[in-house]
Design an enzyme around this catalytic site. Structure first.
Site, PDB file in Angstrom:
ATOM      1  N   CYS A 128       0.834  -1.202   0.000  1.00  0.00           N
ATOM      2  CA  CYS A 128       0.000   0.000   0.000  1.00  0.00           C
ATOM      3  C   CYS A 128       0.869   1.253   0.000  1.00  0.00           C
ATOM      4  CB  CYS A 128      -0.907  -0.018   1.232  1.00  0.00           C
ATOM      5  SG  CYS A 128      -1.734   1.542   1.574  1.00  0.00           S
ATOM      6  N   GLU A 168      -5.073   8.422   8.954  1.00  0.00           N
ATOM      7  CA  GLU A 168      -4.794   9.329   7.843  1.00  0.00           C
ATOM      8  C   GLU A 168      -3.275   9.454   7.686  1.00  0.00           C
ATOM      9  OE1 GLU A 168      -4.081  11.294   4.973  1.00  0.00           O
ATOM     10  OE2 GLU A 168      -6.235  10.918   5.196  1.00  0.00           O
ATOM     11  N   SER A 169      -2.752   8.877   6.613  1.00  0.00           N
ATOM     12  CA  SER A 169      -1.301   8.752   6.455  1.00  0.00           C
ATOM     13  C   SER A 169      -0.586  10.095   6.444  1.00  0.00           C
ATOM     14  CB  SER A 169      -0.978   7.971   5.180  1.00  0.00           C
ATOM     15  OG  SER A 169      -1.435   8.651   4.017  1.00  0.00           O
ATOM     16  N   TYR A 216      -4.540   6.059  -9.093  1.00  0.00           N
ATOM     17  CA  TYR A 216      -5.750   5.274  -8.837  1.00  0.00           C
ATOM     18  C   TYR A 216      -6.905   5.752  -9.706  1.00  0.00           C
ATOM     19  CZ  TYR A 216      -3.562   2.954  -4.898  1.00  0.00           C
ATOM     20  OH  TYR A 216      -2.738   2.176  -4.125  1.00  0.00           O
TER      21      TYR A 216
END
Length: 344
Positions: free
Chosen positions: A57, A157-158, A211
């Site tokens: 990911c 939340e990265s 994406y």
């Protein structure tokens, strides 16, 4: 004071999200856990926090990258999910991240040594979904920053996790000395403004743009994302044309960190899986040298696994077959040790 700014986590508009998805557009959801290390209930302490990640990911990759670059490997523990999610035959249903260290990867015919059991909650959960369910949430995404003392999710939340790790690295127990520590988000206002602008541009066109292209079922949506992606690559190539080593100049910053996971994946994964076959990164001399330069920084090469990336992206395709290439100019990730490949 918090180092989080309103546009730290660039979010996609959720307006008519269901309708847009029905028309073939990929619409990313919004993370629901947004507390911070530094809040009264989450003080910065060594050994208190834990990360749940999947190495394929890219949103997790940016977090594991920050953990390594900031010298937090011994201060923040880590569990790693199998790169392939559950399928229709799983008793809990499909599309859940799973902790499955004994699962065989089709790419290698063996288990993946990086994968772990879940070790932080005391429950030994098999699915990431169950960590959320313990808090009454239906979310199921990674990464997850977890407080082992309170048994609570801090954030999923990265972008915000990266910034809080940077802001509290020393208090969290960084192995890096203060004088040598990388500062991903320097205090200079002009520098922060430049980083924030780059973050937004990179997120929209490249991080999320990949994406938008790869997961769209509408030709025109795909084409727009494809064009924006390569247009931004061209702008970044020009930005590096003055010989600067990193995007904002001499210092590696959050902008570089957030770009790296997508470009790391482009040639060996995204060009095929996301249908981004307009060019390779090795075809952009400045970006390729930048990619190799970042890959060579301490802790970066250990922050991800291309085996996990390939297994995770292609293992979910209808036939489960993982492409073996590219092998030219040489196999990846070995190619990232050769900046001279940009010279043809």
């Amino acid at each position: 004071m918090s180092d989080k700014t309103p546009d730290n986590a660039v979010e996609e508009s959720q307006a008519d999200a269901a309708g847009r998805r029905a028309r073939g557009e990929f619409v990313r959801g919004v993370s629901g856990f947004r507390s911070e290390i530094g809040d009264p209930e989450f003080p910065p302490e060594p050994g208190r926090y834990h990360l749940f990640v999947a190495l394929n990911c890219p949103w997790c990759h940016r977090v594991t990258l920050a953990r390594n670059i900031l010298g937090l490997q011994n201060a923040i523990t880590l569990d790693i999910a199998f790169p392939g999610r559950t399928d229709e035959e799983d008793p809990e249903g499909p599309n859940f991240w799973q902790f499955a260290p004994d699962k065989i990867a089709s790419l290698t015919g063996a288990t993946l040594p990086e994968c772990t059991h879940e070790t932080a909650t005391g429950q030994g959960y098999r699915l990431v979904r169950d960590i959320y369910r313990a808090e009454g949430s239906d979310e199921k995404s990674v990464p997850v920053l977890y407080d082992k003392r309170q048994k609570r999710i801090v954030s999923n939340e990265s972008a915000e996790i990266i910034r809080m790790l940077n802001a509290h690295a020393l208090a969290l127990g960084s192995d890096s000395q203060d004088a040598a520590r990388v500062d991903l988000y320097p205090a200079d206002k002009d520098m922060r403004s430049e980083i924030d602008t780059l973050n937004e541009q990179i997120y929209q066109a490249i991080n999320n743009g990949a994406y938008k292209a790869g997961f769209s079922s509408d030709q025109s949506v795909y084409a727009a994302a494809f064009e924006a992606y390569f247009d931004m690559l061209g702008k970044l190539e020009a930005r590096l044309d003055d010989g600067r080593p990193f995007l904002t100049g001499a210092r590696f910053t959050e902008a570089d960190l957030r770009l790296f996971p997508t470009l790391y994946r482009h040639d060996p994964v995204y060009a095929v899986r996301m249908k981004l076959n307009g060019a390779r990164i090795v075809d952009y001399p400045n970006l390729w040298r930048w990619l190799c330069r970042v890959h060579a920084l301490p802790g970066v090469a250990a922050s991800n696994s291309l085996v996990h990336c390939r297994q995770g992206y292609f293992g979910r395709s209808w036939n489960g077959v993982v492409p073996l290439g590219p092998i030219r100019p040489m196999p990846y990730p070995e190619a990232y040790d050769h900046p001279e490949l940009a010279d043809g």
